[in-house]
Structure formats: C-alpha cells, structure tokens
Design an enzyme around this catalytic site. Structure first.
Site, PDB file in Angstrom:
ATOM      1  N   ASN A   1       0.813  -1.200   0.000  1.00  0.00           N
ATOM      2  CA  ASN A   1       0.000   0.000   0.000  1.00  0.00           C
ATOM      3  C   ASN A   1       0.856   1.264   0.000  1.00  0.00           C
ATOM      4  OD1 ASN A   1      -1.908   1.972   0.350  1.00  0.00           O
ATOM      5  ND2 ASN A   1      -3.065   0.870   1.892  1.00  0.00           N
ATOM      6  N   ASP A   2       1.513   1.528   1.120  1.00  0.00           N
ATOM      7  CA  ASP A   2       2.261   2.779   1.237  1.00  0.00           C
ATOM      8  C   ASP A   2       3.394   2.888   0.209  1.00  0.00           C
ATOM      9  OD1 ASP A   2       0.629   3.445   3.344  1.00  0.00           O
ATOM     10  OD2 ASP A   2       1.923   2.450   4.811  1.00  0.00           O
ATOM     11  N   VAL A   3       3.997   1.749  -0.169  1.00  0.00           N
ATOM     12  CA  VAL A   3       5.146   1.811  -1.075  1.00  0.00           C
ATOM     13  C   VAL A   3       4.725   2.084  -2.518  1.00  0.00           C
ATOM     14  CG1 VAL A   3       6.577   0.325   0.358  1.00  0.00           C
ATOM     15  CG2 VAL A   3       5.175  -0.693  -1.429  1.00  0.00           C
TER      16      VAL A   3
END
Lengths: 464, 112
Positions: free
Chosen positions: A390-392
């Site tokens: 998600n964040d990456v």
C-alpha cells in the site's frame, strides 16, 4: 597460564565478530558469517565459564549458570525456530529487549557492589549501562507490541516536553549519585531505574508502527552501547569490541534504513507527531469511486499480457501466499508472459522482508527487481499485480507535500497500462494514509485474502 | 578535570579499542545491499548478546547465600542466552532462504 588462554579466547571472539559482520554484509557469504560469529561467541562464553579467575578463585555457582544457560538456550532456540517468517521483525525486537534487560540487571547488581572499589568513571559506566539497557528493554517491548498490533500509536500534546523532562531527571539523578560522597542512595538509584524504564516506553510509543524497523535498529545499537559499558566495567575486551561494533554498525544501519525511506532519523523519531490526527482526518475525506475487476477478467488480462510485474507487500506475507504467488508467476512464464517482481526496499515490516519471503518460495534472484530498475520498466508493463502493498505504491509520496510519507521513493506503478490491486478491504494501509492510486482510472481492485485470490487466479489461468 | 585526565591516561588502551571499533563498525557496514539489512540487523543483535559474559561473571562472583544477586544473575543469564541463541538461530533461518535462492540461480547458470 589460564588468564592468557582466556585472553586468546576473547581475542578469537572479537576477531570472529568483525569477520562475521563483514561476511554478513555480502549475500554470498552471509550465512557463513553468522556461523563464524556464533563460533566466536561460543569460544568466548566457554572460556569465561572455565578460565575466568578474578583474584585466583574460579567462578562459583557453575551449575546454576549452566542451568540458566540451558533454559535460555531452549527458550531462544524454540521461539526462533517456531516463529513464522512474517513475525521475524518482532522476534528480533524481543531478543534485543532481552539483551537490554540483561545489561540493566548487570548494572543493578554491580552498583550494589561498588562500595569496595569505585571511581566516578566506574559509577558513570554502570549508570550508563543501566539507563541504556532499560530504555532498550522497554522500548523493544513496545516495538514488539506494535508490530504484533497489540499496541496502537499513542501521542499526546507536549509528549516531547515530557520525554525531555524525564531524560533531564535521569541525568540529574545520575549527577547526584556521581557527585555524592560515594554512597549510593537507594531512593535515587531506583527512581533513576524507574525513569529509564518509563523513558523507553515514552520514547517508542508515539513513533508510527511503520517506522518500527528503524526504531528496532536504533535500539539494537543502544543495546550494543550498553554491552560496551559492561565491557568497560569488567575490562573485558570481547564485550567491549562486540558492543561497540554493534553500537556503531547499528547506528549506520539505522541511517541507511532512513535513507531507503528518504527521511532523516529526526524525522522518524519526531515527525510521527501530529501526523496521526491529520492522516485520520484525511482518510474520511476523499473516499472516491474505485472499480473492481472479477477474477476471471484479471486472469484473462494477465494470461494474455506481454509483461506482468508483481508488487508484493505485507499482505502477501500475512497470507503466507509467497508459494502460490511463485506458482502464478511460473504459470504465466510458461504461457510466454514476462514476469518480474518489483521489490520496494521497505515493503513489508522490515527492509529486505520481501526478498526473504520470495527467496523462501524459490523465486529466482534474476526475477527480483529493485526500486530503480523496476521504475524504469513499469512504462513497458501491461499489468501490475499489487499484493497487499500500500504505502510503497502510494502516489501521495510524490505529489502531496502534506502527506507524512512525502518524499519517500515509491514504485511508480501508475505508469503501467493496468494496475490490479489485491487488498483485503478498502481500509488504509499500515501507516494509516489514504491511497489515491486505488481511485485512478487504470486501477482495478480485487478484494480478498492474497492466498485465496492467487489460488483462484492460478486455476483460472490454467483454464485459459 | 584532573580525574578525567587520569582516567584517560589509565585507560588509554581501552579508549583506543573503543575508537578503532567505532570506525571498524562503520567501515564494515557502510556498503551493504538493502536486501541484507534485516539479516544484518538480526546478526548484530545476536553479537551484542555477548553481554551474557557479564551476567556469567556477576553470577559466578556472587556469594552462595546472596539470594538477591543470585536471582538477578540467574535471570540475567537466562535472558542473555535467549538473546545469543535466539539471535543466531533467527539470523540463520533468514539466511537459509537466501542460500536456496542463490544455489538455484548458480545451478541454473551452470545448466545453461
């Protein structure tokens, strides 16, 4: 004679730590490096048990020591063997906390004994070992709890001031003990111990769960310094070199990890502050429209693509889906599709987490792409399959300066023709930040557990 | 000031060891691929388990009837051993996986 043999044992230990660390930093020799330092540790411990003779008398209580070592070995080996690959980060944190606790206990005992021979410097070393060891212990326990998901991020207004105040009190207490007349008032000593324990908790509590790897690395470095303090106290070279080595190597590693996220250490330690509120306010704001894709359609586009890039994340690790993920990759490759895996350095819970997982599933080294080569290839990729990352892949890191992850290098999956995102639900990722990628026109969602979804995809691709 | 100077004078060797070790640690680590960050952290974690030697000394020097010290020492040895043994085993497990990947890659290149 015995003392010289012991000195040689310690020399062997120190050298093996250096060689071991050196070998650990190259993929080809890493495993042997670990064995080298294990062997050196064994020599140093056995030497201490049988050859250490301060003032001419051998160590007492050997049966008790050996008994404790057997208990510790069993607990350590069993928990290290049993732990799942996904839980390794918190395991490392737990072991690190044990080392910190050990250092703190040693200091507590030694301070009770210093009446006989004490110089201010000795007391200072003992106190430093105690404070650093306790902070490392409670800090590691909090980090462990956070990675387990048992402890949430807590930050309250003025927390930095409280932290600074506690730190100042610890220093004042230390100064009172050192400048005193040589006796150590128990009240002050134990309040110093208590404050250190509390400081460890306060220090880690407000830091975001996603930054735990950095914190663990930092605490690892702390324990190294506490070990070095004890080495100084006993004039013991192997503890001193081992501790300092880990202290400095851990510090450098911490900085390298921060660099991988394009952040400074200060930003990690303090920056989490206030983000929690902003991020949660954000997430209620823009729940735009996303579209779903059926599994058969997903299998179809992947089966007939030229090039598929798989982006693994923590979701893959949680679902233990690395093997079925490799099955899908192999199947697609057999159908003539070019399959690569794009690995973000901080995907998962620790740097290198994804490499470890995919290596477990026998994915070939040549198919793993690091951040930069992966970003060069997204433009020519037909389908990107994101598995629980998600964040990456969050474009906010590039175009939203207010985002807490702004500036972190990401995998630019948006450049591909089609992005398929597999997630369990629309909930934001670990860092709690909304991801605009999911609402882009060329993004489609597949909800469900990574393992089930991948298994279905394998079956469907087979039928094509 | 005087105590500090005499301390430095008396412990010159140790200070040399400390300063050289700091540089050594930085030098050894500075060029490591990000893939190995986790195993390296774990391996370093096992190495600071050498603190166990301190806890062995504490316990070994305690009088047989000093139960407070014995208890604290006993716990210290246990947790120290957990740090050492657990640290090395976890690191080995992580690296084991890398090895299989590597071996496979080298086998494949040989086949070609």
């Amino acid at each position: 004679m015995q003392a010289s043999i012991l000195a040689i044992c310690y020399l062997i230990g120190s050298v093996s730590f250096i060689i071991g660390l050196k070998m650990l930093s190259h993929p080809a020799t890493a495993r042997r490096g670990n064995l080298v330092s294990t062997a050196g540790m064994g020599v140093a411990i056995l030497g201490t048990l049988f050859l250490y003779q301060p003032g001419g008398t051998a160590l007492h209580n050997i049966p008790w020591i050996v008994g404790a070592m057997i208990i510790g070995s069993i607990i350590g080996a069993v928990s290290a063997r049993k732990v799942k690959m996904t839980a390794m980060p918190e395991m490392v944190s737990m072991f690190n906390g044990m080392g910190g606790l050990c250092a703190a206990l040693i200091s507590v005992v030694e301070l009770g004994r210093i009446a006989q021979d004490h110089s201010d410097m000795h007391v200072l070393t003992i106190l430093a070992g105690m404070v650093i060891g306790s902070v490392s212990f409670t800090g590691s326990m909090i980090a462990y709890g956070k990675l387990r998901g048992k402890i949430k991020d807590h930050a309250f207004r003025g927390q930095h001031l409280v932290n600074l105040l506690v730190l100042a009190l610890i220093i004042v207490a230390g100064a009172i003990i050192i400048c005193g007349d040589g006796s150590v008032p128990a009240v002050i000593f134990f309040s110093m111990l208590g404050l250190s324990v509390v400081y460890g908790i306060l220090f880690v509590l407000p830091i975001g769960g996603a930054d735990m790897p950095v914190v663990i690395s930092l605490l690892n470095s702390f324990t190294g310094i506490a070990t070095a303090c004890a080495g100084f106290l006993y004039n013991n070279q192997v503890m001193l070199t081992g501790g300092i080595l880990v202290g400095s190597a851990g510090a450098i590693l911490t900085i390298l990890m921060c660099k991988a996220m394009n952040r400074s250490l200060m930003n990690v330690l303090i920056g989490s502050f206030g983000n929690t509120g902003a991020a949660s306010a954000h997430s209620t704001g823009e729940q735009g429209a996303y579209k779903e894709i059926s599994l058969s359609d997903a299998a179809m586009v992947m089966g007939y693509a030229h090039k598929v890039m798989i982006v693994p994340g923590y979701g893959l690790a949680v679902a233990q889906a690395q093997h079925v993920c490799h099955d899908l990759g192999k199947l697609l490759q057999k159908n003539g599709v070019e399959v690569k895996y794009a690995i973000h350095p901080v995907a998962g819970r620790m740097p290198g987490h994804m490499n470890v997982l995919l290596a477990e599933a026998d994915v070939s080294y040549d198919d793993l792409l690091e951040l930069e080569p992966a970003n060069e290839q997204f433009g020519s990729t037909d389908v990107v399959l994101i598995l629980g990352a998600n964040d990456v892949v969050n474009p906010a890191a590039q175009d939203d300066p207010s985002s807490p992850i702004y500036g972190m290098p990401i995998l630019e999956v948006g450049k591909a023709k089609l992005v398929i995102v597999n997630k369990r639900s629309m909930r934001p990722g670990y860092a709690g930040i909304e991801n605009g990628l999911f609402f882009k026109p060329n993004t489609s969602m597949v909800f469900g557990d990574a393992k089930t979804v991948l298994q279905e995809l394998v079956n469907l691709v087979k039928e094509l | 000031m005087e105590t500090l100077l005499s301390f430095i004078h008396n412990n010159l060797e140790l200070l040399y060891v400390v300063i050289l070790s700091i540089f050594l640690g930085i030098e050894v680590i500075s060029r490591v691929p990000s893939v190995l960050h986790t195993p390296l952290m774990s391996g370093a974690n096992a190495i600071h388990g050498v603190i166990i030697i301190g806890s062995i000394i504490v316990m070994g020097e305690a009088a047989a009837d000093n139960y407070v010290v014995l208890t604290l020492g006993f716990i210290a040895v246990i947790v120290g051993t957990i740090n050492v043994v657990g640290g090395f085993v976890v690191t080995d497990r992580m690296l084991e996986m890398f090895k299989t990947g590597k071996d496979k890659a080298s086998k494949q290149t040989k086949d070609n």
